[in-house]
Design a protein around this motif. Structure first.
Motif, mmCIF file in Angstrom:
data_model
loop_
_atom_site.group_PDB
_atom_site.id
_atom_site.type_symbol
_atom_site.label_atom_id
_atom_site.label_comp_id
_atom_site.label_asym_id
_atom_site.label_seq_id
_atom_site.Cartn_x
_atom_site.Cartn_y
_atom_site.Cartn_z
ATOM 1 N N THR A 204 0.832 -1.201 0.000
ATOM 2 C CA THR A 204 0.000 0.000 0.000
ATOM 3 C C THR A 204 0.865 1.249 0.000
ATOM 4 O O THR A 204 1.875 1.316 0.706
ATOM 5 C CB THR A 204 -0.925 0.012 1.232
ATOM 6 N N THR A 206 0.627 5.685 0.158
ATOM 7 C CA THR A 206 -0.220 6.802 0.568
ATOM 8 C C THR A 206 -0.386 7.803 -0.570
ATOM 9 O O THR A 206 0.582 8.126 -1.269
ATOM 10 C CB THR A 206 0.384 7.506 1.792
ATOM 11 N N GLU A 209 -3.007 14.514 -0.082
ATOM 12 C CA GLU A 209 -4.252 15.241 -0.315
ATOM 13 C C GLU A 209 -4.138 16.187 -1.500
ATOM 14 O O GLU A 209 -5.061 16.326 -2.286
ATOM 15 C CB GLU A 209 -4.637 16.023 0.950
ATOM 16 N N VAL A 238 -8.416 1.523 -4.334
ATOM 17 C CA VAL A 238 -8.228 2.872 -3.821
ATOM 18 C C VAL A 238 -9.205 3.070 -2.678
ATOM 19 O O VAL A 238 -10.430 2.991 -2.874
ATOM 20 C CB VAL A 238 -8.448 3.929 -4.923
ATOM 21 N N ASP A 239 -8.660 3.248 -1.486
ATOM 22 C CA ASP A 239 -9.471 3.392 -0.269
ATOM 23 C C ASP A 239 -10.459 2.232 -0.131
ATOM 24 O O ASP A 239 -11.640 2.424 0.204
ATOM 25 C CB ASP A 239 -10.213 4.733 -0.275
ATOM 26 N N ARG A 241 -11.785 0.283 -2.428
ATOM 27 C CA ARG A 241 -12.698 0.043 -3.545
ATOM 28 C C ARG A 241 -11.909 -0.392 -4.777
ATOM 29 O O ARG A 241 -10.918 0.235 -5.161
ATOM 30 C CB ARG A 241 -13.497 1.313 -3.869
ATOM 31 N N ALA A 270 -8.909 10.709 -2.472
ATOM 32 C CA ALA A 270 -8.292 9.380 -2.342
ATOM 33 C C ALA A 270 -7.054 9.474 -1.459
ATOM 34 O O ALA A 270 -6.242 10.396 -1.585
ATOM 35 C CB ALA A 270 -7.926 8.838 -3.717
ATOM 36 N N ARG A 271 -6.873 8.468 -0.569
ATOM 37 C CA ARG A 271 -5.770 8.520 0.391
ATOM 38 C C ARG A 271 -4.831 7.323 0.310
ATOM 39 O O ARG A 271 -3.673 7.420 0.686
ATOM 40 C CB ARG A 271 -6.329 8.615 1.827
ATOM 41 N N ARG A 272 -5.334 6.161 -0.159
ATOM 42 C CA ARG A 272 -4.475 4.976 -0.181
ATOM 43 C C ARG A 272 -4.722 4.167 -1.444
ATOM 44 O O ARG A 272 -5.873 4.003 -1.864
ATOM 45 C CB ARG A 272 -4.723 4.079 1.037
ATOM 46 N N ARG A 274 -3.811 0.351 -2.901
ATOM 47 C CA ARG A 274 -3.326 -0.979 -2.504
ATOM 48 C C ARG A 274 -3.091 -1.808 -3.766
ATOM 49 O O ARG A 274 -4.007 -2.060 -4.543
ATOM 50 C CB ARG A 274 -4.359 -1.654 -1.601
#
Length: 720
Positions: A204, A206, A209, A238-239, A241, A270-272, A274
């Protein structure tokens, strides 16, 4: 006596060490630390997402794959992650020798490995087996040994031994290591800023913002030899989803592997992200994940600086271009696409390599140092890590640094990936290097890019197409092997001759070579059309050159790697774009050590003080070109030379011999002269500097079986 090809040696060397994190960092990861990905950083609007990144691993051991007769796990060995494959009795079929047993291999071809047992272990029924070096040997292997033959693992407990009950193979997992502020992964084919993946072991990053909302990355896949069923499937959440997925055909990723590029439009906030992979166990990973701005053409840079391209046509003689044709055996056929390139830029008519073979020559291009100074001057020596490379300087200056190579010496094992954000090597001919370079042209992200392209298209074995054969007057029925054998027979019939340029078979050998150059010319023309299609020719500084030439009997030299004769050390050099005048010619002396300072100057960056070369922007009529080489198997032992463009001084210290050639009146170097005082004084003044190893660190490595096979296929390391 046989025809000598480049660096025929039997000594073993070890490839580049496996890139693993420091023990403390690994310990913290395996203990469950590092779950919070680090912060990203921004370079001219492009956000690099591996800055501050550390990979996360589940509690070990963990199963990552299973078949009918084997299971694959990720385990901890001395605090480091390794992939372990455990085979049951049903996996084995009888081998060609009494007591030998065969099974499909299921470990990922993931690590840069060599002959040293420390890079892998194979335990057969509780006994650690010894790896047999030569996988194609027909001799009965020794007891308690194993070998790898392509996709097959062969174990040999001993004569009369039944199928093993339990075999465990362990190889290091290329988790990577810190690289400045970022994270670097190193595999057998790819290295760069990024991370590896295994099924069930996602990673993952980050998403900051602020910044662009386009996520771009490359992803690579090489499936295991034994896993022919199943299709690797990459995905990004993404987050939490599901946002993107892509399958890679097993046939495309087998053995050599594939590298592809993807771009995802991220939702606001969006913040993460994976990254994961599903399917058979293999070598998978992500390179250069980053956020990029949109709305620009492929070639445009955010800060206006030029893109930089260094294109090296390995083994291309200088007289492939008509301006260099001064030797007695220069070709009569022209190569229109190379001539067209020269017409677009500035040709340096007096350019010398630093040596006569591939590894030290390229290391000189990358470090602006001479062979003894950078240390990578022998088959068993790699570039030491504390040499400052062109790619490192440009990367620190905000450039995206990408290399696509035909491998062998241009490889991760020899340390030439140092400083590249993305380094992509493949065996010669396996994956078209120019097609891979086209992918880089299309994947521009707004940062100025430094692209290094290397091809063995003109290297032995020469395999020209029918069209190229016709261009150079080569009979369609003649085989390269026949021409080589004829020359070999001529040398055996007249051993010790000073010159073989008129020997039987030599003309055919030359035509095979120039036929290969004709194919290179055509391929380069096609590639340059794509180069123009993407608009790179409008904003670029491009250097086209070679690492050395090729000899066909002059001074009893064949192919390359030998004496510092003009057919081997003179190379073409054309600089295009970024203000270089179209159709111009320069007569001041240039060397391959000048390439790095010239490209760094085009980037507006500062060259390190340790670099020896000069920016070719400045014309220097007093410049000198230095070169050196070991001459194996002869009483000479080694040669060093320096030239001012008109005269070349040659020094042979082991036999206390020094002489010179007048390159203007005697370009074929047929008449030795006394060394002129001005060159002798220059040589003595710089002697200690150019002949001593000055970089700290141990560059010694040993060649692994896979690299040895590639070297032999290219005509290296052949037995006498």
């Amino acid at each position: 006596m046989q025809v000598k090809s480049e660096r025929r040696r039997a000594r073993t060397v070890r490839g580049r060490a496996l890139a693993l994190v420091a023990a403390a960092a690994i310990g913290s990861i395996l203990a469950g630390c590092g779950d919070e990905p680090g912060a990203a950083s921004t370079t001219d609007g492009v956000v690099l997402l591996t800055r501050g990144f550390e990979p996360t691993l589940p509690p070990l051991p963990v199963e990552v794959g299973r078949g009918e007769n084997h299971v694959v796990r990720l385990v901890s060995v001395d605090g480091r992650p390794w992939v372990e494959v455990e085979y049951g009795r049903g996996a084995w079929t009888p081998g060609p020798f009494d007591g030998s047993w065969l099974a499909d291999r299921h470990e990922p071809p993931s690590t840069v490995t060599g002959a040293a047992d420390s890079t892998r272990t194979t335990i057969v029924d509780g006994v650690e087996a010894r790896r047999v070096e030569n996988p194609v040997a027909v001799e009965v292997p020794p007891p308690d040994s194993y070998r790898e033959i392509g996709h097959v693992l062969c174990v040999h407990p001993g004569p009369g031994a039944a199928a093993p009950e339990n075999v465990v193979v362990r190889v290091p997992f290329p988790i990577g290591e810190p690289d400045g502020e970022g994270w670097r992964v190193t595999t057998h084919r790819w290295s760069g800023e990024g991370f590896a993946l295994l099924p069930g072991v996602p990673q993952t990053v980050t998403i900051p913002e602020d910044g662009p909302r386009r996520l771009r990355f490359s992803y690579f896949a090489t499936t295991n030899y034994g896993d022919r069923e199943g299709t690797p499937r990459f995905s990004v959440e993404v987050d939490g989803r599901a946002t993107w997925s892509s399958e890679v055909e097993n046939s495309a990723s087998a053995a050599v592997g594939v590298l592809r590029t993807a771009e995802i439009e991220l939702p606001a906030g969006a913040r993460r992200a994976r990254f994961a992979v599903e399917g058979p166990v293999g070598l998978y990973g992500v390179l250069a994940p980053r956020l990029v701005p949109g709305g620009r053409e492929a070639h445009e840079t955010l800060d206006g600086r030029p893109n930089l391209v260094l294109f090296v046509a390995d083994t291309l003689r200088a007289d492939a271009l008509t301006t260099y044709r001064r030797l007695a055996d220069s070709p009569e056929v022209d190569f229109p696409h190379l001539e067209a390139l020269a017409a677009r830029g500035t040709t340096f008519e007096r350019t010398w390599s630093t040596t006569t073979w591939t590894l030290p020559s390229h290391a000189s291009m990358f470090t602006s140092l001479l062979p003894r100074q950078h240390g990578a001057d022998d088959v068993d020596r790699r570039l030491v890590a504390n040499a400052t490379t062109l790619a490192e300087v440009l990367r620190a200056a905000g450039y995206r640094t990408v290399a696509v190579t035909d491998g062998v010496y241009l490889s991760i094992e020899y340390g030439l990936d140092q400083g590249f954000e993305q380094f992509d090597e493949a065996p010669p001919g396996a994956h078209g290097v120019l097609e891979r370079a086209n992918d880089v042209l299309a994947d521009h992200d707004g940062r100025p890019t430094f692209l290094f392209v290397h091809t063995y298209a003109a290297h032995t074995p020469y395999l020209p197409t029918d069209a190229a054969r016709e261009r150079v007057g080569l009979d369609m029925g003649t085989r390269f092997e026949d021409a080589y054998a004829a020359v070999d027979a001529a040398v055996l019939a007249n051993p010790g001759a000073d010159d073989y340029r008129d020997a039987p078979g030599i003309d055919g050998l030359r035509r095979f070579y120039w036929g290969a150059v004709a194919d290179l010319d055509t391929a380069f023309g096609d590639w340059f059309e794509r180069f123009e299609h993407f608009g790179w020719d409008t904003n670029v500084a491009l250097a086209f050159t070679s690492d050395h030439g090729e000899a066909f009997g002059d001074h009893a030299q064949f192919f390359h790697g030998g004496m510092l004769v003009e057919s081997l050390v003179r190379v073409p050099l054309v600089l295009v774009g970024d203000g270089w005048g179209a159709g111009e010619r320069r007569s001041d002396v240039a060397s391959l050590v000048d390439l790095a300072p010239t490209l760094v100057a085009a980037a507006g960056a500062r060259a390190p003080d340790a670099w020896r070369g000069r920016s070719l922007r400045r014309e220097a009529n007093d410049a000198l070109a230095w070169m050196s080489n070991h001459i194996e198997g002869t009483k000479i032992g080694e040669q060093h030379a320096v030239t001012d463009g008109s005269t070349k001084l040659v020094d042979e210290p082991r036999i206390a011999n020094r002489y010179a050639y007048d390159l203007v009146r005697d370009p074929d170097e047929l008449h030795r002269l006394d060394a002129p005082r001005r060159l002798a004084d220059a040589f003595e003044a710089d002697r200690d500097e150019i002949l001593r190893y000055r970089l700290v660190g141990d560059p010694t490595k040993s060649i692994g079986a896979d690299l040895r096979k590639d070297l032999e296929a290219m005509g290296y390391l052949q037995k006498e």
